[in-house]
Write a protein that holds these residues in place. Structure first.
Motif, PDB file in Angstrom:
ATOM      1  N   GLY A 108      41.638  24.421  32.969  1.00 17.22           N
ATOM      2  CA  GLY A 108      41.408  25.710  32.322  1.00 17.22           C
ATOM      3  C   GLY A 108      39.957  26.079  32.150  1.00 17.22           C
ATOM      4  N   PHE A 109      39.042  25.372  32.811  1.00 15.24           N
ATOM      5  CA  PHE A 109      37.631  25.706  32.717  1.00 15.24           C
ATOM      6  C   PHE A 109      37.243  26.837  33.681  1.00 15.24           C
ATOM      7  CE2 PHE A 109      37.208  21.025  31.478  1.00 15.24           C
ATOM      8  CZ  PHE A 109      37.178  21.316  30.127  1.00 15.24           C
ATOM      9  N   ALA A 110      38.173  27.250  34.530  1.00 12.05           N
ATOM     10  CA  ALA A 110      37.946  28.344  35.474  1.00 12.05           C
ATOM     11  C   ALA A 110      39.264  29.072  35.697  1.00 12.05           C
ATOM     12  CB  ALA A 110      37.401  27.815  36.801  1.00 12.05           C
ATOM     13  N   ASN A 111      39.167  30.341  36.052  1.00  4.67           N
ATOM     14  CA  ASN A 111      40.361  31.155  36.260  1.00  4.67           C
ATOM     15  C   ASN A 111      40.952  31.025  37.651  1.00  4.67           C
ATOM     16  OD1 ASN A 111      41.079  32.623  33.821  1.00  4.67           O
ATOM     17  ND2 ASN A 111      39.083  33.586  33.982  1.00  4.67           N
ATOM     18  N   LEU A 161      39.409  29.280  29.365  1.00  8.60           N
ATOM     19  CA  LEU A 161      40.100  28.405  28.413  1.00  8.60           C
ATOM     20  C   LEU A 161      41.089  29.196  27.553  1.00  8.60           C
ATOM     21  CD1 LEU A 161      37.241  26.016  27.213  1.00  8.60           C
ATOM     22  CD2 LEU A 161      39.371  25.327  28.341  1.00  8.60           C
ATOM     23  N   ASP A 162      40.695  30.401  27.166  1.00  6.74           N
ATOM     24  CA  ASP A 162      41.586  31.239  26.362  1.00  6.74           C
ATOM     25  C   ASP A 162      42.820  31.662  27.157  1.00  6.74           C
ATOM     26  OD1 ASP A 162      39.878  31.062  24.200  1.00  6.74           O
ATOM     27  OD2 ASP A 162      38.823  32.931  24.656  1.00  6.74           O
ATOM     28  N   ALA A 163      42.665  31.756  28.478  1.00  9.38           N
ATOM     29  CA  ALA A 163      43.782  32.203  29.325  1.00  9.38           C
ATOM     30  C   ALA A 163      44.668  31.059  29.794  1.00  9.38           C
ATOM     31  CB  ALA A 163      43.233  32.957  30.543  1.00  9.38           C
ATOM     32  N   LEU A 164      44.280  29.816  29.524  1.00  8.05           N
ATOM     33  CA  LEU A 164      45.040  28.660  30.001  1.00  8.05           C
ATOM     34  C   LEU A 164      46.499  28.643  29.564  1.00  8.05           C
ATOM     35  CD1 LEU A 164      45.167  25.947  31.486  1.00  8.05           C
ATOM     36  CD2 LEU A 164      44.336  24.846  29.383  1.00  8.05           C
ATOM     37  N   GLU A 176      40.829  18.228  25.823  1.00  9.42           N
ATOM     38  CA  GLU A 176      40.292  18.320  24.463  1.00  9.42           C
ATOM     39  C   GLU A 176      39.453  19.592  24.433  1.00  9.42           C
ATOM     40  OE1 GLU A 176      38.687  14.441  22.960  1.00  9.42           O
ATOM     41  OE2 GLU A 176      39.191  13.801  25.011  1.00  9.42           O
ATOM     42  N   LYS A 177      40.107  20.688  24.067  1.00  7.44           N
ATOM     43  CA  LYS A 177      39.486  22.008  24.193  1.00  7.44           C
ATOM     44  C   LYS A 177      38.206  22.140  23.372  1.00  7.44           C
ATOM     45  CE  LYS A 177      40.559  26.943  23.812  1.00  7.44           C
ATOM     46  NZ  LYS A 177      41.611  27.946  23.470  1.00  7.44           N
ATOM     47  N   GLU A 178      38.232  21.688  22.144  1.00  2.00           N
ATOM     48  CA  GLU A 178      37.065  21.834  21.271  1.00  2.00           C
ATOM     49  C   GLU A 178      35.871  21.031  21.776  1.00  2.00           C
ATOM     50  OE1 GLU A 178      37.064  24.041  18.897  1.00  2.00           O
ATOM     51  OE2 GLU A 178      39.159  24.499  19.378  1.00  2.00           O
TER      52      GLU A 178
END
Length: 208
Positions: A108-111, A161-164, A176-178
């Motif tokens: 999720g670090f890229a779309n 990341l928000d779109a994952l 570990e998103k944070e």
């Protein structure tokens, strides 16, 4: 290095399925595949029945375009998979999934994989604490992929990341998103790989 620079949506229409190459556009009403669900070109709507070779070729092209590879590199992965023990088609897909650019996308670090490839090239990621800027770098179970401290404020990474949640996280990766960090827990099994493809057709294609 040569690369495809034409319309991305044209590739989805050619392969008769969404390859999700255009980020948010693929989920919107503007998706070209949804609006024109037939092959591109003057005679796209009159496309005839494919031969056995044509079916195998289209499946190969589908996988190749999904991962954004050119023929030479794609075939090299197949040869490597063929040398390994086990099912060649499954080994082939696992090799493609182990690529750093694909893993960055899956975490999720890229779309998209093309966006992930660009971010990797621009030195935004670390593997086990060391800078790696090779998109084809093959990861192993236990490897930790993290965003560099200076890159964590990048809008494209945070938006991705928000779109994952829309596409979900695959089971062989842990995020570990944070902490802007992910871990490859294990190699994927065929059942875990969300790819609507028939890899045995690619094996048949290259076995001729």
């Amino acid at each position: 290095m040569a690369r495809y620079t034409g319309p991305q949506c044209r590739l989805c229409r050619r392969e008769s399925m969404k390859l999700y190459l255009k980020w948010d556009r693929c989920y919107s009403d503007k998706c070209a595949f949804e609006r024109r669900n037939y092959a591109p070109g003057q005679h796209g709507q009159r496309r005839g029945k494919l031969s056995d070779y044509g079916v195998q070729l289209r499946e190969k092209q589908k996988i190749k375009r999904t991962y954004g590879l050119l023929e030479k590199q794609f075939k090299a992965y197949f040869k490597e998979a063929d040398r390994q023990k086990g099912v060649t088609g499954t080994n082939f897909l696992i090799l493609l999934e182990r690529r750093l650019d694909n893993t960055v996308y899956r975490l999720g670090f890229a779309n998209s994989r093309s966006q992930a490839r660009q971010l990797v090239r621009h030195n935004h990621f670390l593997v086990n604490g060391r800078k790696v800027n090779i998109p084809s770098y093959l990861l192993r179970p236990g490897d930790v992929i993290s965003v560099r401290e200076k890159s964590r404020s990048l809008g494209v990474i945070n938006e991705a990341l928000d779109a994952l949640p829309r596409r979900g996280l695959v089971p062989w990766l842990e995020l570990e998103k944070e902490a802007y960090r992910g871990t490859m827990r294990s190699l994927p099994t065929r059942e875990e790989m969300p790819l609507p493809v028939q890899e045995h057709l690619v094996v048949e294609f290259y076995s001729k």
